[in-house]
Design a protein around this motif. Structure first.
Motif, short mmCIF file in Angstrom:
data_model
loop_
_atom_site.label_atom_id
_atom_site.label_comp_id
_atom_site.label_asym_id
_atom_site.label_seq_id
_atom_site.Cartn_x
_atom_site.Cartn_y
_atom_site.Cartn_z
N VAL A 138 -22.51 6.74 21.07
CA VAL A 138 -21.63 6.10 22.05
C VAL A 138 -21.96 4.61 22.14
CG1 VAL A 138 -20.98 6.00 24.49
CG2 VAL A 138 -21.23 8.22 23.35
N GLY A 139 -20.92 3.80 22.03
CA GLY A 139 -21.06 2.35 22.10
C GLY A 139 -21.09 1.68 20.73
N ALA A 140 -21.41 2.43 19.67
CA ALA A 140 -21.44 1.85 18.32
C ALA A 140 -20.03 1.43 17.93
CB ALA A 140 -22.00 2.85 17.33
N VAL A 141 -19.93 0.34 17.16
CA VAL A 141 -18.64 -0.17 16.72
C VAL A 141 -18.53 -0.03 15.20
CG1 VAL A 141 -17.12 -2.19 16.60
CG2 VAL A 141 -18.45 -1.75 18.67
N PHE A 142 -17.39 0.52 14.78
CA PHE A 142 -17.12 0.75 13.37
C PHE A 142 -15.97 -0.15 12.94
CE2 PHE A 142 -14.82 3.00 9.97
CZ PHE A 142 -15.86 3.19 9.06
N ARG A 143 -16.14 -0.83 11.82
CA ARG A 143 -15.07 -1.66 11.25
C ARG A 143 -14.49 -0.90 10.06
NH1 ARG A 143 -14.26 -6.56 7.68
NH2 ARG A 143 -12.64 -7.75 8.75
N GLY A 144 -13.24 -0.47 10.20
CA GLY A 144 -12.59 0.32 9.17
C GLY A 144 -11.69 -0.52 8.28
N GLU A 145 -11.68 -0.15 7.00
CA GLU A 145 -10.76 -0.76 6.04
C GLU A 145 -9.63 0.24 5.82
OE1 GLU A 145 -10.56 -1.88 1.33
OE2 GLU A 145 -12.43 -2.32 2.40
N ASN A 146 -8.41 -0.22 5.97
CA ASN A 146 -7.25 0.66 5.90
C ASN A 146 -6.28 0.19 4.83
OD1 ASN A 146 -7.83 2.21 8.54
ND2 ASN A 146 -7.98 0.06 9.09
N LEU A 147 -5.50 1.13 4.30
CA LEU A 147 -4.52 0.82 3.28
C LEU A 147 -3.25 1.61 3.58
CD1 LEU A 147 -3.89 -0.56 0.55
CD2 LEU A 147 -4.74 1.52 -0.55
N ARG A 148 -2.12 0.89 3.68
CA ARG A 148 -0.84 1.54 3.96
C ARG A 148 0.15 1.16 2.88
NH1 ARG A 148 0.67 -0.14 9.25
NH2 ARG A 148 -0.68 1.51 10.00
N SER A 149 0.85 2.16 2.35
CA SER A 149 1.82 1.90 1.28
C SER A 149 3.13 1.36 1.85
CB SER A 149 2.09 3.19 0.49
OG SER A 149 2.99 4.02 1.20
N GLU A 150 3.97 0.87 0.96
CA GLU A 150 5.28 0.32 1.33
C GLU A 150 6.22 1.41 1.81
OE1 GLU A 150 6.07 -2.95 1.38
OE2 GLU A 150 4.02 -3.40 0.76
N THR A 151 5.96 2.67 1.46
CA THR A 151 6.90 3.75 1.76
C THR A 151 6.72 4.35 3.15
OG1 THR A 151 5.43 5.40 0.76
CG2 THR A 151 7.07 4.36 -0.68
N VAL A 152 5.61 4.07 3.82
CA VAL A 152 5.37 4.65 5.16
C VAL A 152 6.30 3.99 6.17
CG1 VAL A 152 3.68 4.94 7.00
CG2 VAL A 152 2.97 5.21 4.62
N VAL A 153 7.22 4.78 6.72
CA VAL A 153 8.24 4.26 7.63
C VAL A 153 8.71 2.91 7.07
CG1 VAL A 153 8.85 3.86 10.06
CG2 VAL A 153 7.01 5.45 9.52
N GLY A 154 9.19 2.98 5.84
CA GLY A 154 9.48 1.81 5.02
C GLY A 154 10.38 0.75 5.62
N TRP A 155 11.25 1.12 6.54
CA TRP A 155 12.20 0.16 7.13
C TRP A 155 11.58 -0.66 8.26
CZ3 TRP A 155 13.08 0.59 12.30
CH2 TRP A 155 12.68 1.80 12.90
N ALA A 156 10.45 -0.19 8.82
CA ALA A 156 9.86 -0.85 10.00
C ALA A 156 8.94 -2.00 9.58
CB ALA A 156 9.09 0.17 10.83
N PRO A 157 8.81 -3.01 10.44
CA PRO A 157 7.95 -4.17 10.12
C PRO A 157 6.47 -3.87 10.37
CG PRO A 157 9.00 -4.50 12.26
CD PRO A 157 9.55 -3.21 11.71
N LEU A 158 5.90 -2.98 9.54
CA LEU A 158 4.51 -2.58 9.67
C LEU A 158 3.61 -3.46 8.82
CD1 LEU A 158 5.01 1.25 9.19
CD2 LEU A 158 4.47 0.11 11.33
N VAL A 159 2.31 -3.46 9.14
CA VAL A 159 1.33 -4.08 8.27
C VAL A 159 1.26 -3.24 7.00
CG1 VAL A 159 -1.12 -4.60 7.97
CG2 VAL A 159 -0.03 -4.99 10.19
#
Length: 195
Positions: free
Chosen positions: A57-78
């Motif tokens: 509890v209290g520890a902080v994790f920095r995650g690296e994420n990857l999202r493809s172009e096809t995920v809810v492709g029409w929305a202005p997502l990262v």
């Protein structure tokens, strides 16, 4: 002024369940190691603990994420690679592990992911859950230029994406844990036989 769907609370509240052929302690040891997320997550590619004792509890994790172009492709997502930070808010070995997403200003958000584990016939019941109370700054940014119809469409499609992600994650975790338990048993048996 009308209320937007984005002002609903909770905005998202989902869970998925699976039985894993392992003890609650074995399951917890894996799911609480967020650095291994790439082994099961559709988006998180792993990461590192940046403060505190890992998985406490209290520890902080920095995650690296990857999202493809096809995920809810029409929305202005990262799209592509992006980073998040999360703080552990519950860490009860063999029972519960949860983390809260932090804003870019390092403030708590009502966006909590977690796992609950309990003994079950065949091993352990693992529940993976996600709850977003108030929409995060990221959600507000995504929907800022959308009309209410598209906001509703986004929430519906994002809910379906989250449901799929929870299911996929659990299936992968089950495979990782059960394969690891079998490998460990084989190694231990080999040591005993050669002993």
């Amino acid at each position: 002024m009308s209320t937007s769907i984005v002002d609903s609370s909770p905005l998202f509240e989902l869970d998925a369940k699976i039985v894993v052929d392992a003890t609650p302690q074995q399951v917890y040891a894996v799911v609480s190691d967020l650095t291994r997320s790439s082994e099961w997550s559709p988006e998180c590619q792993g990461g590192e603990w940046i403060s505190g004792e890992p998985a406490t509890v209290g520890a902080v994790f920095r995650g690296e994420n990857l999202r493809s172009e096809t995920v809810v492709g029409w929305a202005p997502l990262v799209r592509g690679t992006w980073y998040t930070e999360a703080r552990v808010v519950a860490a009860e070995p063999g029972t519960t592990f949860r983390w809260m997403m932090l804003s870019h200003a390092n403030e708590d958000q009502e966006s909590v992911w977690g796992f609950d584990i309990e003994p079950a016939e065949g091993g352990s019941r693992l529940v993976h859950h996600f709850r977003m109370g108030k929409a995060t700054a990221g959600i507000h940014k995504i929907v800022a230029d959308l009309d209410e119809s598209d906001r509703t469409k986004f929430v519906k499609e994002w809910t379906a994406k989250l449901e799929s992600d929870l299911d996929v994650t659990l299936k992968h975790i089950k495979d990782v844990i059960e394969r690891g338990v079998i490998e460990k048993d084989v190694i231990e048996k080999d040591v005993i036989e050669k002993g």
